[in-house]
Motif scaffolding. Sequence first.
Motif, PDB file in Angstrom:
ATOM      1  N   SER A   1       1.122  -0.979  -0.634  1.00  0.00           N
ATOM      2  CA  SER A   1      -0.053   0.174  -0.252  1.00  0.00           C
ATOM      3  C   SER A   1       1.085   1.618   0.325  1.00  0.00           C
ATOM      4  O   SER A   1       1.779   1.010   0.959  1.00  0.00           O
ATOM      5  CB  SER A   1      -1.269   0.279   1.590  1.00  0.00           C
ATOM      6  OG  SER A   1      -1.849   1.215   1.592  1.00  0.00           O
ATOM      7  N   ALA A   2       0.519   2.330  -0.736  1.00  0.00           N
ATOM      8  CA  ALA A   2       1.428   3.714  -0.816  1.00  0.00           C
ATOM      9  C   ALA A   2       0.977   4.414   0.360  1.00  0.00           C
ATOM     10  O   ALA A   2       1.834   5.074   0.565  1.00  0.00           O
ATOM     11  CB  ALA A   2       0.698   4.391  -2.412  1.00  0.00           C
TER      12      ALA A   2
ATOM     13  N   TYR B   1       1.731  -3.113  -6.408  1.00  0.00           N
ATOM     14  CA  TYR B   1       1.413  -1.848  -5.646  1.00  0.00           C
ATOM     15  C   TYR B   1      -0.029  -0.613  -5.593  1.00  0.00           C
ATOM     16  O   TYR B   1      -0.896  -1.008  -7.135  1.00  0.00           O
ATOM     17  CB  TYR B   1       2.458  -0.214  -6.108  1.00  0.00           C
ATOM     18  CG  TYR B   1       2.519   0.163  -5.504  1.00  0.00           C
ATOM     19  CD1 TYR B   1       3.343   0.388  -4.035  1.00  0.00           C
ATOM     20  CD2 TYR B   1       3.368   1.674  -5.525  1.00  0.00           C
ATOM     21  CE1 TYR B   1       3.688   1.016  -3.255  1.00  0.00           C
ATOM     22  CE2 TYR B   1       3.498   2.977  -4.139  1.00  0.00           C
ATOM     23  CZ  TYR B   1       3.689   2.552  -3.438  1.00  0.00           C
ATOM     24  OH  TYR B   1       4.419   3.705  -2.387  1.00  0.00           O
TER      25      TYR B   1
ATOM     26  N   ALA C   1      -3.463   1.960  -3.928  1.00  0.00           N
ATOM     27  CA  ALA C   1      -4.241   2.656  -3.126  1.00  0.00           C
ATOM     28  C   ALA C   1      -3.857   2.581  -1.776  1.00  0.00           C
ATOM     29  O   ALA C   1      -3.874   3.760  -0.695  1.00  0.00           O
ATOM     30  CB  ALA C   1      -4.202   3.734  -3.684  1.00  0.00           C
TER      31      ALA C   1
ATOM     32  N   ARG D   1      -5.271   9.763  -1.852  1.00  0.00           N
ATOM     33  CA  ARG D   1      -4.542   7.750  -2.093  1.00  0.00           C
ATOM     34  C   ARG D   1      -3.753   7.777  -3.397  1.00  0.00           C
ATOM     35  O   ARG D   1      -3.365   7.394  -3.363  1.00  0.00           O
ATOM     36  CB  ARG D   1      -5.281   7.459  -1.874  1.00  0.00           C
ATOM     37  CG  ARG D   1      -5.583   7.105  -0.231  1.00  0.00           C
ATOM     38  CD  ARG D   1      -5.954   5.512   0.530  1.00  0.00           C
ATOM     39  NE  ARG D   1      -6.759   5.060   0.434  1.00  0.00           N
ATOM     40  CZ  ARG D   1      -7.696   4.481  -0.172  1.00  0.00           C
ATOM     41  NH1 ARG D   1      -8.802   5.949   1.471  1.00  0.00           N
ATOM     42  NH2 ARG D   1      -9.245   4.007  -0.349  1.00  0.00           N
TER      43      ARG D   1
ATOM     44  N   LEU E   1      -0.267   7.619  -5.186  1.00  0.00           N
ATOM     45  CA  LEU E   1       0.080   6.346  -5.677  1.00  0.00           C
ATOM     46  C   LEU E   1       1.310   6.705  -6.991  1.00  0.00           C
ATOM     47  O   LEU E   1       1.563   6.499  -7.165  1.00  0.00           O
ATOM     48  CB  LEU E   1      -0.804   5.237  -6.304  1.00  0.00           C
ATOM     49  CG  LEU E   1      -0.425   3.965  -6.764  1.00  0.00           C
ATOM     50  CD1 LEU E   1       0.349   3.246  -6.410  1.00  0.00           C
ATOM     51  CD2 LEU E   1      -2.222   3.289  -6.413  1.00  0.00           C
TER      52      LEU E   1
ATOM     53  N   HIS F   1       3.911   8.175  -5.770  1.00  0.00           N
ATOM     54  CA  HIS F   1       5.424   7.746  -5.798  1.00  0.00           C
ATOM     55  C   HIS F   1       5.612   6.698  -6.602  1.00  0.00           C
ATOM     56  O   HIS F   1       6.875   6.242  -6.595  1.00  0.00           O
ATOM     57  CB  HIS F   1       4.363   6.425  -4.930  1.00  0.00           C
ATOM     58  CG  HIS F   1       3.915   7.034  -2.739  1.00  0.00           C
ATOM     59  ND1 HIS F   1       3.971   6.133  -1.652  1.00  0.00           N
ATOM     60  CD2 HIS F   1       4.063   7.642  -2.761  1.00  0.00           C
ATOM     61  CE1 HIS F   1       4.248   6.714  -1.090  1.00  0.00           C
ATOM     62  NE2 HIS F   1       3.676   8.140  -1.520  1.00  0.00           N
TER      63      HIS F   1
ATOM     64  N   THR G   1      -6.213   3.944 -12.288  1.00  0.00           N
ATOM     65  CA  THR G   1      -6.209   2.320 -12.297  1.00  0.00           C
ATOM     66  C   THR G   1      -5.558   2.200 -13.761  1.00  0.00           C
ATOM     67  O   THR G   1      -4.105   1.690 -14.183  1.00  0.00           O
ATOM     68  CB  THR G   1      -7.159   1.343 -11.213  1.00  0.00           C
ATOM     69  OG1 THR G   1      -7.272   1.641 -10.476  1.00  0.00           O
ATOM     70  CG2 THR G   1      -5.843  -0.230 -11.127  1.00  0.00           C
TER      71      THR G   1
END
Length: 309
Positions: A76-77, A104, A106, A126, A130, A133, A184
């Motif tokens: 999880s980020a 990986y 959110a 979130r 993500l 990240h 996504t």
Amino acid sequence: MDLRIFTEPQQGASYDDVLRVARATEDLGFDAFFRSDHYLRMGDGNGAPGPTDAWITLAGLARETSRIRLGTLVTSATFRHPGPLAISVAQVDQMSGGRVEFGYGAGWFSAEHAAYGIPFPPVKERFDWLEEHLAVITGLWSTPAGETFSYDGAHLQLHDSPALPKPAQARVPVIIGGHGKRRTPALAAQYATEFNVPFSSLPDTSAIFERVRAACAERGRDAGELTWSAAQVVCCGRTEEDLSRRAAAIGRPLGDLREHGLAGTPAEVVDALGRFAEAGVQRVYLQVLDLADLDHLEVIASDVLPQVG
């Protein structure tokens, strides 16, 4: 079709429990051992002996296995700063001789964030995290040796990072998945080497794959570069008695497992996997929920794996 073993240690497992399953995974010929990245049991019970950290666990397994791929579905980020996480994953990749894969996402399980004091912002934020990240982690890994990496985002700023250490692999596989309709697929088209659909029906899996293919086309990326995968709970037995016992052990009605997972005799499981293959699934993560039942893995390895591998 690749078959991988996928575990949920937060439901109640020590490192030694996880190690036994990982070694059986390797000895029995499966492609990979994956684990969830969660800090709180889902459902009834307290999850004793408590959660094990995903990347500490994988570091141990990196030294105690020799062949299988190792990874998370999914980290999880919200759990870790991306810079230190890039270092951790690169180190585990080195420790394993280049066998790590990086799932990986959110984050979604609000209760574990509350239980351990982890910030849990709204879903849009979130996904903003993500996205940044992923840019930072992959950017750090791909920066040529001797050069530095900088990033100026809305949430993250990095200045002249040495971008060390480097993973053993030239490119650590990045797995992105889920049911999102817009962000996504877009993130998968930009960053993923594999797209995973967890615990979904065949029609839903196919529809999600199409959204990702459309995102790839919009970005100008060949969707054939991606590996297409699914995750499904597995409950396999040679007799109805074995099946009923295994279903009871994980607290799931056998009929429900047959309808919404990969459950039944080896022949039934092979048939179900064949239908997923027809839908374009190239890899399946078999969610094994009873980590004490190593005979379950043996049945799958001897009676299912040779027919689909």
